[in-house]
Design an enzyme around this catalytic site. Structure first.
Site, short mmCIF file in Angstrom:
data_model
loop_
_atom_site.label_atom_id
_atom_site.label_comp_id
_atom_site.label_asym_id
_atom_site.label_seq_id
_atom_site.Cartn_x
_atom_site.Cartn_y
_atom_site.Cartn_z
N HIS A 99 0.86 -1.18 0.00
CA HIS A 99 0.00 0.00 0.00
C HIS A 99 0.90 1.24 0.00
O HIS A 99 2.13 1.12 -0.10
CB HIS A 99 -0.96 -0.02 1.19
CG HIS A 99 -0.29 -0.33 2.50
ND1 HIS A 99 0.64 0.50 3.07
CD2 HIS A 99 -0.41 -1.38 3.35
CE1 HIS A 99 1.05 0.00 4.21
NE2 HIS A 99 0.44 -1.17 4.41
N GLY A 106 1.92 3.04 2.26
CA GLY A 106 2.95 3.02 3.30
C GLY A 106 4.22 2.37 2.76
O GLY A 106 5.33 2.90 2.92
N HIS A 107 4.06 1.23 2.08
CA HIS A 107 5.24 0.57 1.50
C HIS A 107 5.87 1.45 0.42
O HIS A 107 7.10 1.52 0.30
CB HIS A 107 4.84 -0.77 0.86
CG HIS A 107 4.32 -1.78 1.84
ND1 HIS A 107 2.99 -2.10 1.95
CD2 HIS A 107 4.96 -2.55 2.76
CE1 HIS A 107 2.84 -3.03 2.89
NE2 HIS A 107 4.00 -3.31 3.40
N GLY A 142 9.07 0.51 8.18
CA GLY A 142 8.07 1.48 8.63
C GLY A 142 8.07 1.60 10.14
O GLY A 142 8.15 0.60 10.86
N GLN A 155 9.25 -3.86 15.85
CA GLN A 155 10.00 -4.57 14.80
C GLN A 155 11.20 -3.74 14.35
O GLN A 155 12.33 -4.24 14.26
CB GLN A 155 9.06 -4.86 13.63
CG GLN A 155 9.76 -5.26 12.35
CD GLN A 155 8.80 -5.72 11.27
OE1 GLN A 155 8.28 -6.81 11.35
NE2 GLN A 155 8.56 -4.90 10.26
O1 PAF Z 1 6.91 -6.04 8.36
C1 PAF Z 1 6.92 -7.01 7.57
O2 PAF Z 1 6.31 -6.94 6.50
C2 PAF Z 1 7.69 -8.26 7.95
O3 PAF Z 1 7.66 -8.47 9.33
C3 PAF Z 1 9.12 -8.31 7.42
C4 PAF Z 1 9.99 -7.23 8.06
C5 PAF Z 1 9.12 -8.14 5.92
C6 PAF Z 1 9.76 -9.67 7.75
O4 PAF Z 1 9.02 -10.72 7.23
#
Ligand code: PAF
Length: 288
Positions: free
Chosen positions: A35, A37-38, A151, A157
């Site tokens: 989306h 965001g990506h 993000g 994460q």
């Molecule tokens: O945020 C994500 O989409 C996932 O956790 C990632 C960092 C691609 C690892 O699979």
């Protein structure tokens, strides 16, 4: 024109010329369902590497899903994802199969994420961060990027990946990109599509609560938390998991933080079966 590799060997071939030329490689790991965001992460990667290649991986990593989590339900939209990458001028997409990433089945050696993985998201998702860090470490090994962009919406994460790169000397500059939002404040997420119209209408309560906390933080941590709770209590059908204020690296704040202390407020809640998370920076005891 975006080129696609589905095997390690093809990825290596695509990256070979850039490696020979010493060009900086930018990397955006994703699980697809891309989306805006990506797309913003891809733009941040491009800004870091200029003419060097930007690589996007699209891989739904089974290792980071627990029993009863939404691995099967996770949206898989490769064609649409490739359009996003093309539009954003991504050079290479790496879209491997599970066997390509884990040829011998689940790996014997995995990344141990340490205590930061046991709190917040990790408290309800045991094994999630070990699985996530393991695949990110593998992808770093395959792509060998100079810079990787994540993000800030998934703040824990992001914090863990940055820590992994530093603690294990992986040599990857881990960059955070600001959360992208709908006009009503809802943080963009692949999971928003699972919200019913009623839940979608309630979902911006999370970002409203965080904004209220940012304003009230001038009066301290307790005031900030209370302001957020007031917003959350007004919403219907929001099942709050956590609402916490920590320091920017997710460590506890000192008991009496000095005015001007930078902090992070993080929230997680379920609307029906869909779990949403959000977070914002805030400054304790000083006007914004
Ligand atoms: O945020 C994500 O989409 C996932 O956790 C990632 C960092 C691609 C690892 O699979």
């Amino acid at each position: 024109m975006t080129e696609i590799a589905s095997t390690r060997a093809d990825l290596a071939k695509l990256l070979d010329p850039a490696r020979r030329d010493g060009a900086a490689i930018g990397f955006v790991p994703t699980m697809g369902a891309l989306h805006d965001g990506h797309a913003s992460l891809m733009r941040v990667a491009r800004a870091h590497v200029a003419d060097g290649p930007v690589v996007v991986s699209i891989f739904v990593n089974p290792l980071q899903f627990g029993a009863g989590e939404d691995l099967d339900r996770y949206p898989r939209t490769l064609e649409a994802d490739l359009d996003v990458c093309e539009r954003e001028g991504v050079d290479f997409v790496f879209a491997p199969s599970v066997d390509e990433v884990y040829p011998g089945g689940d790996p014997q050696v995995t990344v141990a994420p340490g205590p930061l993985a046991d709190v917040l998201e990790g408290a309800t998702r045991p094994g999630h961060f070990a699985g996530m860090l393991t695949v990110v470490a593998k992808l770093f090994g395959l792509v060998k990027p100079d810079v990787a962009v994540f993000g800030e919406k998934d703040y824990q994460q992001f914090a863990l990946i940055r820590r992994m790169s530093a603690d294990l000397c992986l040599g990857v500059d881990v960059v955070g990109a600001p959360t992208q939002r709908e006009p009503d404040g809802l943080a963009l997420s692949s999971r928003n599509r699972f919200l019913s119209p009623e839940q979608r209408a309630e979902a911006p309560t999370l970002s409203r609560a965080l904004h209220a906390a940012q304003l009230a933080a001038t009066s301290g941590v307790e005031a900030a938390l209370e302001a957020a709770h007031v917003e959350l209590r007004q919403a219907y059908g929001i099942d709050l998991d956590y609402l916490v204020i920590t320091d920017p690296a997710l460590a506890p704040l000192p008991e009496a933080p000095a005015p001007g202390t930078e902090a992070r407020i993080l929230v997680a809640a379920k609307l029906g079966n869909t779990r949403l998370i959000d977070n914002m920076s805030l400054t304790i005891g000083a006007p914004r």
